[in-house]
Scaffold this motif. Structure first.
Motif, PDB file in Angstrom:
ATOM      1  N   ALA A 138       0.754  -1.184  -0.099  1.00 47.38           N
ATOM      2  CA  ALA A 138      -0.041   0.071  -0.094  1.00 47.38           C
ATOM      3  C   ALA A 138       0.957   1.191  -0.063  1.00 47.38           C
ATOM      4  CB  ALA A 138      -0.837  -0.058   1.273  1.00 47.38           C
ATOM      5  N   TYR A 139       0.791   2.100  -1.197  1.00 48.04           N
ATOM      6  CA  TYR A 139       1.668   3.008  -1.292  1.00 48.04           C
ATOM      7  C   TYR A 139       0.776   4.311  -1.708  1.00 48.04           C
ATOM      8  CZ  TYR A 139       6.305   1.771   0.106  1.00 48.04           C
ATOM      9  OH  TYR A 139       7.250   1.199   0.721  1.00 48.04           O
ATOM     10  N   ASP A 140       1.090   5.569  -1.548  1.00 47.77           N
ATOM     11  CA  ASP A 140       0.836   6.953  -2.070  1.00 47.77           C
ATOM     12  C   ASP A 140       1.670   7.119  -3.411  1.00 47.77           C
ATOM     13  OD1 ASP A 140      -1.506   7.359  -0.725  1.00 47.77           O
ATOM     14  OD2 ASP A 140      -0.573   8.076   1.177  1.00 47.77           O
ATOM     15  N   LEU A 141       1.115   7.560  -4.176  1.00 46.49           N
ATOM     16  CA  LEU A 141       1.774   8.054  -5.172  1.00 46.49           C
ATOM     17  C   LEU A 141       1.285   9.363  -5.810  1.00 46.49           C
ATOM     18  CD1 LEU A 141       1.334   4.652  -7.495  1.00 46.49           C
ATOM     19  CD2 LEU A 141       3.331   5.331  -6.087  1.00 46.49           C
ATOM     20  N   THR A 142       1.876  10.011  -6.695  1.00 43.28           N
ATOM     21  CA  THR A 142       1.730  11.634  -7.171  1.00 43.28           C
ATOM     22  C   THR A 142       1.728  11.279  -8.672  1.00 43.28           C
ATOM     23  OG1 THR A 142       2.666  12.718  -5.377  1.00 43.28           O
ATOM     24  CG2 THR A 142       2.365  13.807  -7.409  1.00 43.28           C
ATOM     25  N   LEU A 143       0.688  11.620  -9.312  1.00 41.62           N
ATOM     26  CA  LEU A 143       0.590  11.439 -10.722  1.00 41.62           C
ATOM     27  C   LEU A 143       1.407  12.489 -11.501  1.00 41.62           C
ATOM     28  CD1 LEU A 143      -0.565  10.015 -13.383  1.00 41.62           C
ATOM     29  CD2 LEU A 143      -2.695  11.527 -13.185  1.00 41.62           C
ATOM     30  N   THR A 144       2.277  12.548 -12.305  1.00 36.92           N
ATOM     31  CA  THR A 144       3.188  13.618 -12.764  1.00 36.92           C
ATOM     32  C   THR A 144       2.863  13.746 -14.269  1.00 36.92           C
ATOM     33  OG1 THR A 144       5.208  12.063 -13.301  1.00 36.92           O
ATOM     34  CG2 THR A 144       4.886  13.334 -11.184  1.00 36.92           C
ATOM     35  N   SER A 145       2.347  12.692 -14.880  1.00 37.92           N
ATOM     36  CA  SER A 145       1.855  12.966 -16.452  1.00 37.92           C
ATOM     37  C   SER A 145       1.123  11.888 -16.884  1.00 37.92           C
ATOM     38  CB  SER A 145       2.984  13.186 -17.179  1.00 37.92           C
ATOM     39  OG  SER A 145       3.823  11.951 -17.450  1.00 37.92           O
ATOM     40  N   VAL A 146       0.178  11.863 -17.670  1.00 35.91           N
ATOM     41  CA  VAL A 146      -0.458  10.950 -18.349  1.00 35.91           C
ATOM     42  C   VAL A 146      -0.514  11.175 -19.976  1.00 35.91           C
ATOM     43  CG1 VAL A 146      -2.847  12.106 -18.042  1.00 35.91           C
ATOM     44  CG2 VAL A 146      -2.649   9.614 -18.312  1.00 35.91           C
ATOM     45  N   GLU A 147      -0.547  10.133 -20.862  1.00 38.22           N
ATOM     46  CA  GLU A 147      -0.426  10.595 -22.184  1.00 38.22           C
ATOM     47  C   GLU A 147      -1.116   9.150 -22.820  1.00 38.22           C
ATOM     48  OE1 GLU A 147       3.097  12.337 -24.234  1.00 38.22           O
ATOM     49  OE2 GLU A 147       4.119  11.334 -22.467  1.00 38.22           O
ATOM     50  N   ARG A 148      -1.403   8.988 -24.138  1.00 39.06           N
ATOM     51  CA  ARG A 148      -2.268   8.014 -24.668  1.00 39.06           C
ATOM     52  C   ARG A 148      -1.131   7.358 -25.769  1.00 39.06           C
ATOM     53  NH1 ARG A 148      -7.887   7.292 -28.103  1.00 39.06           N
ATOM     54  NH2 ARG A 148      -7.393   5.306 -28.718  1.00 39.06           N
ATOM     55  N   ASN A 149      -0.876   6.131 -25.830  1.00 40.79           N
ATOM     56  CA  ASN A 149      -0.140   5.406 -26.832  1.00 40.79           C
ATOM     57  C   ASN A 149      -1.054   4.290 -27.457  1.00 40.79           C
ATOM     58  OD1 ASN A 149       1.578   3.592 -28.420  1.00 40.79           O
ATOM     59  ND2 ASN A 149       3.258   4.399 -27.291  1.00 40.79           N
ATOM     60  N   SER A 150      -1.740   4.529 -28.414  1.00 39.74           N
ATOM     61  CA  SER A 150      -2.515   3.557 -29.145  1.00 39.74           C
ATOM     62  C   SER A 150      -3.706   3.114 -28.206  1.00 39.74           C
ATOM     63  CB  SER A 150      -1.919   2.525 -29.700  1.00 39.74           C
ATOM     64  OG  SER A 150      -0.795   2.850 -30.950  1.00 39.74           O
ATOM     65  N   ALA A 151      -3.520   1.951 -27.857  1.00 41.41           N
ATOM     66  CA  ALA A 151      -4.699   1.396 -26.682  1.00 41.41           C
ATOM     67  C   ALA A 151      -4.297   1.536 -25.297  1.00 41.41           C
ATOM     68  CB  ALA A 151      -4.619  -0.289 -26.972  1.00 41.41           C
TER      69      ALA A 151
END
Length: 196
Positions: free
Chosen positions: A154-167
């Motif tokens: 169980a860990y906390d994370l911080t989202l730093t980026s999100v992108e799409r690559n095809s599927a």
């Protein structure tokens, strides 16, 4: 400074492989090999690998025994309690707490990063040792219902980026630290969703 980065793919419900260590769900998905979070760009910054026995045996079964050579030229630390033999001079068979091997791993990586290849339990062990900086995960549009988990702690994370690559949805997270019950990275009480 050397960063420890867990770079992997997962199903939408958080599994790396099915119960039989099958990756058909992954290999059947369309992907742009030069698109966001692609393997070629990632591996260019990697100076050493760490992996567990299940990942190693999958590579042996699907790469090496198929007549191809060991696919990595950089030093590989194989964490195992099994009697696994190294199939390349670049592989070091080790066991124990990652902290005890940190200096060796960082030295082997030189001025580049360490790829925590997997699986999810080994990645969690590295996080528990304070040796996981980032998780880079490509999420496939498929569910398995059970299998090898993406992460086993169980860990906390911080989202730093999100992108799409095809599927795939490609997300990058910084590792914050172990999850404390009832407390998140943004803390509760600041407009967080509540049940009901």
């Amino acid at each position: 400074m050397t960063a420890f980065r867990y770079f992997t793919a997962t199903t939408l419900d958080g599994f790396l492989a099915d119960d039989d260590d099958n990756l058909d769900w992954l290999l059947s998905q369309p992907i742009d090999e030069s698109g966001p979070m692609n393997h070629t760009d990632f591996i260019a910054d990697v100076g050493a690998l760490v992996m567990g026995a299940t990942t190693y045996r999958w590579l042996l079964d699907h790469e090496v025994t198929a007549g191809r050579p060991w696919p990595y030229s950089v030093p590989t630390f194989l964490f195992t309690h099994r009697d696994d033999a190294a199939v390349s001079q670049t592989i070091r068979v080790v066991s124990g707490d990652p902290r005890d091997l940190r200096a060796q791993i960082v030295s082997a990586a030189g001025d580049r990063d360490v790829w925590v290849v997997g699986g999810g339990d080994l990645a969690a062990q590295f996080a528990d040792a304070g040796m996981l900086d980032e998780i880079l995960v490509s999420i496939a549009p498929v569910t398995l219902g059970s299998g090898r988990p993406l992460f086993t702690a169980a860990y906390d994370l911080t989202l730093t980026s999100v992108e799409r690559n095809s599927a795939f949805v490609c997300a990058r997270y910084d590792v914050v630290g172990p999850r404390r019950a009832g407390v998140g990275p943004g803390d509760v009480g600041s407009g967080a969703l509540s049940p009901g």
